[in-house]
Motif scaffolding. Structure first.
Motif, PDB file in Angstrom:
ATOM      1  N   HIS A  24       0.910  -1.084  -0.016  1.00 46.69           N
ATOM      2  CA  HIS A  24       0.057   0.246   0.055  1.00 46.69           C
ATOM      3  C   HIS A  24       0.941   1.275  -0.274  1.00 46.69           C
ATOM      4  CE1 HIS A  24      -3.629  -2.186   0.777  1.00 46.69           C
ATOM      5  NE2 HIS A  24      -3.221  -2.719   1.291  1.00 46.69           N
ATOM      6  N   ASP A  36      -0.665   7.652  -0.886  1.00 45.27           N
ATOM      7  CA  ASP A  36      -1.972   7.437  -0.997  1.00 45.27           C
ATOM      8  C   ASP A  36      -2.865   8.810  -1.191  1.00 45.27           C
ATOM      9  OD1 ASP A  36      -4.657   6.956  -0.585  1.00 45.27           O
ATOM     10  OD2 ASP A  36      -4.381   5.483   1.234  1.00 45.27           O
ATOM     11  N   THR A  69      -7.696   1.883  -2.809  1.00 40.95           N
ATOM     12  CA  THR A  69      -6.466   2.778  -2.717  1.00 40.95           C
ATOM     13  C   THR A  69      -5.924   3.384  -4.037  1.00 40.95           C
ATOM     14  OG1 THR A  69      -5.681   1.432  -0.757  1.00 40.95           O
ATOM     15  CG2 THR A  69      -4.106   3.038  -1.860  1.00 40.95           C
TER      16      THR A  69
END
Length: 109
Positions: A24, A36, A69
């Motif tokens: 991530h 992000d 995401t």
């Protein structure tokens, strides 16, 4: 014996969870690295998409909307130059397009 199995299972789960964090995007302040930016996007099908440009938001045309995401390179929504979205199989590169409603990033599998 059960304590040993429980300990090994706990270690395996912990190792798995620590490795999934690498996949991530994490905000890091470096415009050359992915971070992000999911909160900076509005789904193109969302009623708020009409006001996205005036609110400083970007559009995402994707079957996942903002539920998955969205990682981009750049320092803020105005200067993003490379975005990807996580899907069920990994990461898909998004294509940037200018529209009358503002900048839209489009998901092409």
């Amino acid at each position: 014996m059960s304590k040993k199995v429980l300990t090994m299972a706990t270690i395996a789960i912990g190792a798995t969870l620590s490795l999934t964090g690498v996949a991530h995007a994490e905000p890091n302040g470096d415009p050359a690295k992915f971070a992000d930016f999911t909160t900076q996007f509005v789904a193109a099908t969302d009623p708020g998409a009409m006001n996205a440009k005036s609110e400083g938001k970007l559009l995402i045309a994707s079957p996942y909307g903002t539920s998955h995401t969205i990682a981009c390179r750049g320092t803020n929504a105005a200067d993003l130059y490379d975005c990807m979205q996580e899907d069920d199989l990994g990461w898909i590169t998004l294509q940037k397009n200018e529209t009358p409603l503002g900048t839209a990033w489009i998901y092409f599998p």
